[in-house]
Each structure stands twice: as structure tokens, then as C-alpha cells.
Write an enzyme that holds these catalytic residues in place. Sequence first.
Site, mmCIF file in Angstrom:
data_model
loop_
_atom_site.group_PDB
_atom_site.id
_atom_site.type_symbol
_atom_site.label_atom_id
_atom_site.label_comp_id
_atom_site.label_asym_id
_atom_site.label_seq_id
_atom_site.Cartn_x
_atom_site.Cartn_y
_atom_site.Cartn_z
ATOM 1 C CG ASP A 31 50.769 47.159 39.879
ATOM 2 O OD1 ASP A 31 51.705 48.082 39.935
ATOM 3 O OD2 ASP A 31 49.783 47.025 39.591
ATOM 4 C CG HIS A 43 51.512 49.821 36.959
ATOM 5 N ND1 HIS A 43 51.262 48.560 37.379
ATOM 6 C CD2 HIS A 43 51.115 49.842 35.638
ATOM 7 C CE1 HIS A 43 50.495 47.998 36.510
ATOM 8 N NE2 HIS A 43 50.441 48.956 35.289
ATOM 9 C CB SER A 52 47.976 48.808 32.979
ATOM 10 O OG SER A 52 49.402 49.124 32.791
#
EC number: 3.4.21.89
Lengths: 193, 146
Positions: free
Chosen positions: A135, A109, A69
Site C-alpha cells: 500500500d 487491507h 482489493s
Amino acid sequence: CAGRAGPERGSRGGAAMDLFGDLRRMNKRQLYYQVLNFAMIVSSALMIWKGLIVVTGSESPIVVVLSGSMEPAFHRGDLLFLTNFHDDPIRAGEIVVFKVEGRDIPIVHRVIKVHEKGNGNIKFLTKGDNNEVDDRGLYKEGQNWLEKKDVVGRARGFLPYVGMVTIIMNDYPKFKYALLAVMGAYVLLKRES
Amino acid sequence: RKNVEDFTGPRERSDLGFVTFDITADILNGKNGLQTFWNKNTIFDWNVKQLFLYLSAEYSTKNNALNQVVLWDKIMLRGDNPRLSLKDMKSKYFFFDDGNGLKGNRNITLTLSWNVVPNAGILPLVTGSGHVSVPFPDTYETTKSY
């Protein structure tokens, strides 16, 4: 007494036999010595790891990237080095590793939104570079923001590919046991001449 | 700027800002204009895999002392054109405030920053020089469509 060891060794053939011969000939004292050596190596490694935890302020100063990701920056198997200093503010653009409450797996992230109050209370939102949406779908039911307590650390440095070893060991436990057996055998049988 | 329900998250009504912007940037040339034999004076050296560029809006409101919202981002790989000349861009992400702090807010600062991703090593965050201050009007838009 002097002449006994010679003829015995000559009568056995092959490297495997020599190995067992070695093992049998090692007396108890040598065995204890090898075990202590091994224990020292393990303790030193653990101490280094604990030291890293203290120095970086993060409970997990080295993590392996598990998903895609954050591509193309990070790929599965890359290694990340984290710090988690208490006074470091959380700012947009930073790459953070966080854990969702109740889940064990850390997520890597980027911070895309920050709202900080005068008293230092921070809430922030994250999103993977390679994901279309933020998210919020990953957070707990009803949770819209992350807080400082959810952060494992900030990514400060990285090494590609190196973490693949831990992923392989996780996915193929037989490989892990084989590796441990080989390491154990090596340390126990290694002779200091 | 409108006051709508923030459908991306919390269910209270929050201010939603609309910003269009132009970006002209020359990422290639580093801090100074000098070029020497050794120092190639480029941010894209052998150890840089990519740059993650992002435009963020920073401002203060009654609710929160500091707010930062990323409006737009772009990945620039080594080999891509390092000169950006983007016009009339709309923000990629919804500019929701945590509350109603955009109305009449005179001082929203837009800054371009980037994260240098190396092939291996340290991950620095760099803020570009030059930023823009944007004021939001005192009233909400009701008719204009984005």
C-alpha cells in the site's frame, strides 16, 4: 356532537382522501405525541451506535467495504465489524481498517510487515489481498509505514451484501431522500390503537 | 542475504534476506484425529468460504524487539486440495529488515498461519502447529544470484 363524524367519513372516497382526512383530524396533542415517538426512536438508535463505539473502542465499529482489493474474501458492499482495543497488538496477517492522514475514506487491507520496538512503538505495512503491490502508493507522500494512530479498527466479523444499502444510498441520493420520506411519513401517521 | 538499498520503501540500506522453503501441511484435519458422526473434523465446513494462508518470519533485532514479515501467502478456496506439498519455494515478497538485523541473526522463526474467512460471521486467525527456526549467516552474499 355524537352524530357528526359518521356522515363526513362516508362522503369521501379513496385511500388518499382517508389519509388526509386522518391528518386533518389529528389534533395538536396527537401530533406532538407522534413527533415525540419519532424523536425517541432516533435517540435510541443514536445511543446504540454510541454504545457500540464505546464497547469496541473504534470510532467506526461497522464499516462497508468499498473496493474489490480484498477479493475473494470481501466484496464491495460487505459489512465489517471492528474492534480497536488499545492493548491489542498489531500482528502480521490481521485485517485492519485504517485511514491515511488527511483522507476520509477508510481502507480495509491486511498487515504484511510489523516492526515493533521495546517501548511498544509499532510501524507496519499493509497490502490488499487482491493487489499486486503493497500500500505504499496509497500512503501520504513520503510515508512508508502506518502507525497505531492510523488504525480505525481490526476486522473481527463480517456479513456479506448487507452494506450494499449504504452504497446505493450514496450513489443515488434521490433513493435516500425517498426512503427517509417514506419512513418519516410512516412514523408520523402510524396510530397506536 | 545481502545488504542493499531497500528499493521498495525507505531509502536507507537494509538487510535483504533470501529464504527458500518447503511446506507440507494438512489443513483439512483439525485439532485432533477423531472423527465423529456430527463433527466432520474439517476446517472447511459449510460456513467457510476460504482460507488465507501465509508464511511469516518472526525475529528480534537490536533495532526492534519484534519483527514480523510475511514471506508468502496463498488463498485456499473451499473445494481446493487441502493438502499442501510445496517444495523449493521462493518468498513471494522481499524480506527486507528495518535496519541491518538479519546479519548473524540466529533465530528467525518461520510459521504458517491462516485467516478463516466465513460466509458470514467471525474472522479467526489460526496459527499452525509446527514452526521452523532459521539462522542467517554472519556475512553478506555478494556473488550468488537469487
